[in-house]
Enzyme design. Structure first.
Site, PDB file in Angstrom:
ATOM      1  N   GLY A   1       0.822  -1.194   0.000  1.00 17.83           N
ATOM      2  CA  GLY A   1       0.000   0.000   0.000  1.00 17.83           C
ATOM      3  C   GLY A   1       0.855   1.243   0.000  1.00 17.83           C
ATOM      4  O   GLY A   1       2.032   1.200   0.349  1.00 17.83           O
TER       5      GLY A   1
ATOM      6  N   LYS B   1       4.474   0.422   8.366  1.00 19.23           N
ATOM      7  CA  LYS B   1       4.101   1.687   7.726  1.00 19.23           C
ATOM      8  C   LYS B   1       5.281   2.646   7.853  1.00 19.23           C
ATOM      9  O   LYS B   1       5.653   3.060   8.949  1.00 19.23           O
ATOM     10  CB  LYS B   1       2.843   2.267   8.372  1.00 19.23           C
TER      11      LYS B   1
ATOM     12  N   LYS C   1       4.635   4.556   2.528  1.00 22.74           N
ATOM     13  CA  LYS C   1       4.332   3.219   2.006  1.00 22.74           C
ATOM     14  C   LYS C   1       4.185   2.231   3.152  1.00 22.74           C
ATOM     15  O   LYS C   1       4.710   2.448   4.244  1.00 22.74           O
ATOM     16  CB  LYS C   1       5.443   2.746   1.054  1.00 22.74           C
ATOM     17  N   VAL C   2       3.473   1.146   2.849  1.00 23.43           N
ATOM     18  CA  VAL C   2       3.302   0.069   3.811  1.00 23.43           C
ATOM     19  C   VAL C   2       3.862  -1.203   3.201  1.00 23.43           C
ATOM     20  O   VAL C   2       3.617  -1.505   2.034  1.00 23.43           O
ATOM     21  CB  VAL C   2       1.819  -0.127   4.190  1.00 23.43           C
TER      22      VAL C   2
ATOM     23  N   GLY D   1      -0.124   9.408   0.745  1.00 25.59           N
ATOM     24  CA  GLY D   1       0.598  10.626   1.054  1.00 25.59           C
ATOM     25  C   GLY D   1       1.499  10.493   2.265  1.00 25.59           C
ATOM     26  O   GLY D   1       2.509  11.158   2.384  1.00 25.59           O
ATOM     27  N   TYR D   2       1.144   9.607   3.177  1.00 24.00           N
ATOM     28  CA  TYR D   2       1.960   9.386   4.370  1.00 24.00           C
ATOM     29  C   TYR D   2       3.264   8.690   4.002  1.00 24.00           C
ATOM     30  O   TYR D   2       4.320   9.006   4.539  1.00 24.00           O
ATOM     31  CB  TYR D   2       1.167   8.520   5.356  1.00 24.00           C
TER      32      TYR D   2
ATOM     33  N   ASP E   1     -11.715   9.711  11.534  1.00 27.08           N
ATOM     34  CA  ASP E   1     -11.640   9.264  10.144  1.00 27.08           C
ATOM     35  C   ASP E   1     -12.269   7.877   9.976  1.00 27.08           C
ATOM     36  O   ASP E   1     -11.688   6.979   9.377  1.00 27.08           O
ATOM     37  CB  ASP E   1     -10.183   9.251   9.670  1.00 27.08           C
TER      38      ASP E   1
END
Length: 943
Positions: free
Chosen positions: A635, A656, A641-642, A638-639, A752
């Site tokens: 995955g 993460k 990648k995982v 914007g944060y 969220d």
């Protein structure tokens, strides 16, 4: 200085002694010593300095090189170390039936001479490494009955000499790999005789490319997976096939007509799928002994006359297949027929078995049909069941109008009078008391249906005994008992092997038996088909080894004594040094602060306060993700990648990794690490640890195997979420949010809530994830928190957006949108339309289902309990009311969902799905970390 000179002199002597006395290659000895360091319960013989010369149990050598390690059923504990790669001459590696854990090391691919790799029933986990495809000589690959996850490595297609591929009974997911361009696949294994891939979580279609006329496959076992799509017609090209198991998947469409070309197939299992179209005509399959196509959706048809042409048929199982009409007498004339099961069809008329029926016929089960009469003849010994037919519905009291008791199966009796045995000993078939090697034989395609014929099992018993003796194993006798037919179609047998000449086996005898049974190389008597073996622990090894010393070993023993003295001195010095270094490292570690370099101005406020989470080093996470390889990326957003990773313990994790230079990532990192380290609930994703090292910000949390609720609703994971499961998922998510709101200290607002942040574990339990935007409520903020608006468009609380006052009712609003998604399987905003407005405009409470059939997901509309859809709709509308104080609390939402479930006949406190293999659709997810769930959370305006 004098001491060091003495030590150096002793080392010279040691090298000379080893050079003249030891047979074992130095590199091989070092590799085995490294394995000793990570294995417990080693054989006592592993205490010398010359494995090849001193006959270590389980070790075989050619000249000075170790060529075989066979340690099956040795009760080993530990991991398979990467040091195994140093045994470069290794040909056979069998560690089956031990208590190993952790991952299969990537270094296994360096054993270029390996022909046999058998690791059955070891408890290994993690992914099967791609390097497994780098073993050019490999012929037998048995990794069944472990806990491997992830996809089948496409690189296995490079194993051109592979004959047996057995990955049964793991947790493998993804599609069946076939070659594409330069990427290999299983279709390249044209010399393979066995694809045993059942009891996994494989998904997607069976690729037509997998089969060709070049393939020499004998056994194709794909049962108990989550495969979809149709059966490819290319399957009919594999003329060598003898057993085909495609049952217990989600296959659909028509059965290819050319399956009738498979003249050698003896067992064909297509049951428990969604197959449609006409019942296939299998006239050409003249070798067929066992046919099971039950529980499919074939077109209604009269009983096909071609069944009677299958003269080898022993078992005909066609329950719930829409067969109608009258059974022909000729069916029962098939000479080998033992069992006929045609439950839940539309058969009618008179049941006439005739006078020339098969002498082996034992069971006819026609429950729940429309049989009106039976032609009864004296002398019938056949068990007939007609419960649920008109002939029995009018008060019939005949034997065939009662449910029969479970069939009693039998195995060969002892030919003598068993002796009373003390302790844990067992009386053998030859009436000797001994400690047998035991376990369970599992046959995945028994073609016979009668388990009451002792001669059948007697044949197998004799076959096993002959095999063991032909391999020079010290076996006196073999016993089989308790044959059991399992729901998955398998036959299980308890096996006991008794020693010859003494009342227990030594380690060499046990490892030899384990290797024979794990290799699956002996041919079973007709009717048993492919098998596997699950061994029980054996703890009754010979107590002592031969203590005699031959003259040939005197020099080696002297050398070993001298060498041992020197090694002892060196070990003492090295041990003291290592101990001091370790103590220094521990002291430094205690003084070390993982957040010592935390810059509040750049990394998101104050230093995080963490409770209980593990602090990982960058190098540890780099190793467990294979250097953050693209293959492990699951995955991104914007944060950052995982990545999927495997800890040394074998546990799968999601890592993460924040994008460098992302200040928002730093804020989310601090928030999530603080909150998740102190909240613990079964419906919240668990944080395992973190990394703040070498400028990295990484979170390590549990890997959730079945993806997000969003992916499940849109069909991306392939999991069929029926209405009952959706209610359970809503209940789980509500419990997680309720915990945050009312039980966490201080209370937490998630901020969220959305379907991509609700993940589904292997039992389809909901777990709320992604706490990067969450806000704790301090003592002065019990009513609301004034903060910048953040979240995801479509789930925004309009009141929060207008006032910037965040409350617990903001999460309630978002949850209301989630409920609407559960009802409709539509995204909150789709083609410019907002689901909240769509539902409100279409709803008419005076009509069934509130007139929402055009909006509801067809799965919900066709598979629901009256009243439950309406009540969930009412609850969703309460959650999205404006203003916020009119909305219920999460506690009230939770109570209402429990009431709805009770209305639907579900127990809110019962466990969820028994296992991922019991899903209706039996499909697997791709991965739980979609791009959307990781995207940056902006302050976009609500619709």
């Amino acid at each position: 200085m004098i001491c060091w000179r003495i030590l150096c002199s002793l080392l010279v002597v040691l090298v000379q002694v080893f050079g003249t006395a030891a047979r074992t290659n130095t590199d091989d000895f070092v590799a085995l010593e490294a394995l000793k360091d990570v294995w417990k319960n080693l054989p006592p013989s592993w205490d010398g300095d010359d494995p090849c010369g001193n006959d270590w149990d389980g070790i075989s050598c050619s000249d000075d090189r170790v060529t075989s390690i066979s340690l099956g059923s040795m009760n080993l504990n530990g991991q398979l170390s990467s040091d195994i790669q140093k045994l470069s001459a290794l040909v056979i590696l069998d560690l089956s039936y031990n208590n190993l854990n952790g991952a299969l090391p990537t270094s296994i691919g360096n054993l270029k001479k390996l022909t046999t790799l058998i690791l059955v029933g070891c408890g290994l986990s993690g992914r099967i490494p791609d390097s497994i495809g780098s073993l050019p000589e490999l012929q037998l690959l048995s990794l069944n009955s472990n806990n491997f996850v992830g996809p089948i490595p496409p690189s296995i297609g490079n194993l051109s000499k592979l004959y047996l591929l057995d990955l049964t009974d793991n947790k493998l997911s993804g599609t069946i790999p076939v070659s594409k361009g330069s990427t290999p696949g299983l279709d390249m294994l044209v010399s393979a005789g066995h694809f045993h891939l059942g009891k996994n979580q494989l998904s997607g279609e069976i690729p037509p490319q997998l089969f060709s006329s070049k393939l020499t496959l004998i056994h194709l076992l794909l049962e108990n997976n989550r495969l979809t799509g149709s059966i490819p017609s290319s399957l009919g090209l594999v003329q060598t096939l003898e057993v085909v198991r495609l049952d217990r998947n989600s296959l659909s469409g028509s059965v290819p007509e050319n399956l009738s070309n498979l003249l050698r197939v003896q067992e064909l299992f297509l049951a428990n799928n969604y197959l449609t179209g006409p019942l296939p005509n299998l006239t050409g399959m003249t070798s067929l002994t066992h046919l099971d196509m039950s529980n499919n959706s074939f077109d209604a048809t009269d009983f096909p006359p071609w069944f009677s042409s299958l003269q080898s048929l022993a078992a005909l199982i066609m329950d719930d297949t829409h067969i109608q009409g009258q059974l022909p007498v000729s069916l029962f004339d098939i000479p080998c027929l033992q069992t006929v099961s045609l439950k839940n069809n539309q058969l009618n008329g008179t049941l006439n078995i005739g006078s020339d029926h098969s002498d082996e016929l034992e069971l006819i089960d026609l429950r729940n049909n429309s049989i009106e009469a039976i032609t009864q003849r004296a002398g019938y010994s056949i068990e007939i069941t007609l419960v649920g037919n008109p002939i029995c519905n009018e008060g019939g009291t005949e034997k065939y109008c009662t449910i029969p008791q479970q069939q009693n199966y039998s195995t060969p009796p002892k030919s003598c009078t068993p002796l009373p045995c003390d302790l844990d000993k067992t009386s053998s078939p030859t009436c000797r008391c001994a400690y047998p090697y035991s376990g369970t034989l599992v046959f995945s395609a028994p073609s016979f249906a009668s388990f009451g014929n002792t001669s059948v099992f007697g044949s197998l018993q004799q076959k096993l005994l002959s095999k063991f003796r032909s391999e020079s194993q010290p076996v006196d006798s073999v016993s089989l008992s308790n044959p059991t037919r399992k729901e998955d179609g398998n036959l299980e047998l308890n096996l006991q092997v008794f020693p010859s000449g003494q009342d227990y086996f030594n380690r060499t005898g046990i490892s030899g038996l384990a290797l024979i049974l794990s290799k699956q190389t002996f041919t079973t008597p007709d009717g048993f088909g492919p098998y596997s073996f699950n061994a029980n622990n054996y703890t009754y090894f010979t107590g002592s080894r031969n203590s005699g010393i031959s003259s040939a070993h005197i020099g080696a023993l002297v050398g070993a004594l001298v060498g041992g003295l020197v090694l002892l001195l060196l070990s003492l010095v090295i041990g003291i040094y290592a101990f001091r270094q370790k103590k220094r490292a521990e002291i430094a570690g205690k003084k070390s602060d993982p957040f010592a370099s935390w810059d509040p101005s750049r990394s998101g406020g104050r230093v995080p306060h963490v409770k209980g989470a593990i602090c990982f080093s960058f190098d540890e996470l780099k190793k467990c993700t294979d250097n953050f390889s693209g293959m492990n990326e699951i995955g991104h957003g914007g944060y950052g990648k995982v990545y999927r990773g495997t800890l040394p313990s074998g546990q799968l994790v999601a890592v993460k990794r924040a994008q460098h230079g992302s200040s928002q990532g730093g804020i989310e990192f601090a928030t999530e690490i603080e909150l998740l380290s102190r909240v613990h609930h079964k419906n919240l994703v668990s944080l395992l640890g973190f990394c703040f090292d070498q400028g990295e910000q990484m979170l390590v949390y549990e890997y959730i195997i079945n993806g997000s609720l969003k992916d499940g609703l849109t069909g991306r994971t392939g999991i069929r979420l029926d209405w009952m499961r959706r209610l359970r998922i809503a209940l789980g998510a509500a419990r997680g949010i309720h915990y945050l709101h009312e039980l966490a200290d201080p209370p937490i607002i998630h901020r969220d809530i959305k379907t991509s942040n609700i993940l589904l574990d292997e039992r389809l339990n909901a777990k709320v994830a992604d706490f990067g935007l969450s806000k704790p409520m301090g003592e002065q903020e019990r009513s609301h928190v004034t903060t910048e608006v953040k979240g995801t468009a479509g789930y925004f609380d309009p009141e929060y957006y207008m006032t910037q006052q965040l409350t617990q009712k903001s999460d309630v609003y978002s949850f209301g949108v989630v409920l609407l998604e559960l009802l409709t399987a539509r995204r909150p905003i789709e083609k410019g339309k907002y689901i909240v407005n769509e539902v409100k405009q279409a709803m008419d409470k005076t009509k069934d289902m509130y007139n929402l059939e055009g909006i509801l997901d067809p799965i919900v509309a066709s598979n629901t309990v009256p009243g439950s859809v309406e009540k969930v709709t009412d609850l969703a509308l309460k959650c999205i009311q404006e203003p916020g104080f009119n909305r219920p609390t999460m506690g009230e939402v939770l109570k209402e969902i429990e009431n709805i479930m009770e209305l639907a006949g579900l127990n809110p406190n019962a466990e969820s799905t028994a296992s991922s293999q019991s899903f209706d659709a039996r499909k697997a997810s791709s991965h739980p970390y979609t791009s959307e769930s990781l995207s940056s959370h902006s302050g976009a305006s609500p619709p």
